[in-house]
Every structure is written in structure tokens, then in C-alpha cells.
Design an enzyme around this catalytic site. Structure first.
Site, PDB file in Angstrom:
ATOM      1  CB  SER A   1      -3.082  -2.760   2.773  1.00  0.00           C
ATOM      2  OG  SER A   1      -3.695  -4.022   2.718  1.00  0.00           O
TER       3      SER A   1
ATOM      4  CG  HIS B   1       0.335  -6.042   0.267  1.00  0.00           C
ATOM      5  ND1 HIS B   1      -0.640  -5.373  -0.458  1.00  0.00           N
ATOM      6  CD2 HIS B   1      -0.149  -6.143   1.528  1.00  0.00           C
ATOM      7  CE1 HIS B   1      -1.665  -5.099   0.331  1.00  0.00           C
ATOM      8  NE2 HIS B   1      -1.389  -5.555   1.541  1.00  0.00           N
TER       9      HIS B   1
ATOM     10  CD  GLU C   1      -2.230  -2.974  -2.816  1.00  0.00           C
ATOM     11  OE1 GLU C   1      -1.718  -4.117  -2.835  1.00  0.00           O
ATOM     12  OE2 GLU C   1      -2.936  -2.567  -1.881  1.00  0.00           O
TER      13      GLU C   1
END
Length: 350
Positions: free
Chosen positions: A145, A319, A249
Site C-alpha cells: 500500500s 488489500h 493494486e
């Protein structure tokens, strides 16, 4: 150093490569230019450092559970001095979070560094990081992330292969724990593929991959969170994406913003340089309001299919639980029909 000697240093068996293609030579030259830097394997009994370089840790339980996870692996655990600090939505002021990064890399007792969470704010630190300190003390760094910012900058500035995968507050299933052991204890993670268990169903319904364009490609595995990568465009902290296998992502973004970020990668010239593309999960990504919305499928078709490179989506990246632990900066081969990423080198030193 000639090509065969260089390949041997990467742990690739030259005898298994029958002939040099132009594409292979390009990839090896790209790796050589970047100067890869490898951390060493981890062992039970080693000390692991916990840091919070981005978002605030809002519960003590998050720290306690992270510590328990790594103690269960047999590690000693050392906490960063400032992991309980807070500055707005950040885990302390920039100088506090920076101090924890520097102290963990400088500490000879600490053999690997785990980020407790992502969040926001890691990009703020990039101009102030002591990259020579990191180059002199290569260590495993694991996170994803917002940690994408550190992973990209470390690779660009030092050549360090870091790892995109579960943070401390992730759900550590037995599958994730096994992947961790295979990668960091045994150096045996060689292929990343979605689970194929159909359960009681006639065909597979869960964790399917979608082939956007068939084929195989070799390149340098680079990527992470779409927001972070697009936000670093034009900075000194993104590596060269020539000959890259790009993986992405995203989470909690409407598709209008996803489209805008893909457009930014296109306009920056990044998409036109890559050899292959893998999209993981866009978790909780929905349509924008107003007059309607593109779908994620349409966005991928618009930006990725015209590139003419092998590409697939649906990989266990992002995630989600049971995500891959990917070595960013490693030489890999991807197969868009099978939905696999295969390592072509060792990514840790004994």
C-alpha cells in the site's frame, strides 16, 4: 563482468538457457545498470524491527498482535521508538518516522524490518532518507500500500530488492505465514499463482484470473499501489520501467480516479516501456457518481490491451487476505494465460 558470470551471480543456471535472445540481453543490461542489492535470509532467533512509516497506529492491540505474529515465527522483536506517535493521520511527525527507519537500518542487531501498516505519508519522507545508510545495511523490508513509496525509492536509489506483501495488521493466515517462511527462511518462493481449489463447485468461481492479452514475458518486477506510483510520476524516486513487468493494486477508489491514474502512467511514458502487466485486486473500488462510470474492465482494456504485451488481472495482490509476497526489483517471467509470476533469480543472500 560477462553475461554468463552475471547470470550466475543472480542464481540463474546458464546451462538451462539454450540461446541468448535480444530481449534477454536487454533485460540483463537493465539489471546490470540498476545494480541489484540483496538482503540476507532471516533465521529464527533474529531480531525484527517494527516501524510505522506512514499512517497512525490507532490501537495498542495492532502493535501487540504484530509483535505476537513475529514472535510466533521465532524472532526477537524490537519496536521503533516512535510507533505510538501521532501527527494528524500520520504515525508521528516526518522526523519521527524518518528516525525509526534510519535507526532500524543502522542497528546491527536488526536483521529485517516490518511495517505495521500502510496508510498515508511515506512519500513525504523520500527526500530526507539517508540512502547511503540503506545501501550500506541492506535488510528485508516488508510492506505494501503506502509502503510502495519506500519500496520504489529504495530500489531506485540503492538497488535494494524489497518485498510487497502483508503488513503487521494484515490477516496472517496459515497460508500467508507459510509464504513468509518459504521466502525469508528458505529462499524457496519461486512461483506466484492464485489458488485453484474449486471446492464443491464444477468450475472455479473464486480467485479467478482474466487474461487481457495472451503470452509470456520476462522483465524486472516493479509496481505496487496505483495511487502511490502515479503520485511519484515525475519525481526522482521512480525507477526506470524499461523491460519491467508492472504489477498494480488499488483500494477504496472510484473508477473515475482509477482511470485518471492509469492516464497519468500512460502520459508519463511508463506504460509504453513495460514488457508485461499484472493487475491484482481493486478492493472496494466502485463507480463514480453523476452521469455513470466506466468499469475497471473497460479501463484495463483501454490502457493495457493496446500495449500489445502479455497481461492479466485478478492476481492475489493488494488489500486482501492471502496476498503474495513479491520481491520488487527481481528478474521474473510472467505467463498471462496461466496467471503466474515465476522468479528467475535468488532474491536473498545466504
Amino acid at each position: 563482468m560477462d553475461k554468463r558470470t552475471f547470470l550466475k551471480s543472480l542464481g540463474i543456471a546458464v546451462s538451462s538457457i539454450p540461446a541468448w535472445s535480444f530481449a534477454q540481453e536487454e533485460i540483463i543490461e537493465t539489471i546490470a545498470a540498476q545494480k541489484q542489492l540483496l538482503a540476507r535470509l532471516l533465521y529464527p532467533g533474529d531480531t525484527i524491527g517494527l516501524i510505522a512509516p506512514a499512517g497512525v497506529i490507532d490501537t495498542e492491540e495492532s502493535i501487540v498482535m504484530t509483535r505476537e505474529i513475529f514472535q510466533a515465527f521465532g524472532f526477537q522483536v524490537k519496536e521503533g521508538k516512535h510507533i505510538r506517535s501521532r501527527y494528524g493521520n500520520l504515525a508521528g511527525k516526518d522526523e519521527e518516522r524518518l528516525a525509526d527507519i534510519h535507526s532500524m537500518f543502522a542497528d546491527q542487531e536488526v536483521k529485517g524490518i516490518i511495517c505495521i501498516r500502510g496508510g498515508a505519508g511515506a512519500s513525504r519522507l523520500l527526500p530526507q532518507i539517508d540512502y547511503q545508510l540503506i545501501a550500506n545495511n541492506p535488510k528485508v523490508l516488508l510492506g505494501y500500500s503506502d509502503i510502495t513509496a519506500l519500496i520504489m525509492a529504495f530500489y531506485k536509489k540503492t538497488g535494494l530488492i524489497s518485498f510487497h506483501g502483508a503488513v503487521g495488521i494484515s490477516t496472517w493466515s496459515n497460508s500467508v505465514a507459510k509464504n513468509f517462511e518459504n521466502q525469508f527462511f528458505l529462499n524457496q518462493s519461486t512461483q506466484f499463482a492464485n489458488p485453484t481449489d474449486k471446492g464443491d463447485n464444477f468450475i472455479q468461481y473464486k480467485e479467478r484470473i482474466t487474461t487481457l492479452r495472451s503470452g509470456q514475458a520476462e522483465g524486472i518486477l516493479l509496481g505496487g499501489n496505483l495511487t502511490l506510483l502515479s503520485g511519484l510520476c515525475g519525481s526522482a524516486y521512480l525507477p526506470d520501467f524499461k523491460n519491467a513487468i508492472l504489477f498494480l493494486e488499488e483500494v477504496d477508489e472510484n473508477i473515475e480516479r482509477v482511470d485518471r491514474m492509469f492516464c497519468q502512467l500512460k502520459l508519463a511514458g511508463i506504460l509504453d516501456q513495460i514488457k508485461g502487466f499484472v493487475f491484482g485486486k481493486c478492493t472496494d473500488c466502485g463507480p463514480a457518481g453523476g452521469y455513470g462510470s466506466l468499469t475497471l474492465e473497460q479501463v484495463l482494456n483501454d490502457y493495457i490491451k493496446p500495449l500489445g504485451v502479455p497481461a492479466y488481472s485478478g492476481a492475489m495482490i493488494g488489500h486482501i487476505a492471502n496476498q503474495f509476497i513479491l520481491p520488487v526489483g527481481a528478474h521474473v517471467k510472467m505467463d498471462a494465460d496461466k496467471g503466474t509470476i515465476t522468479l528467475l533469480q535468488q532474491v536473498l543472500k545466504d
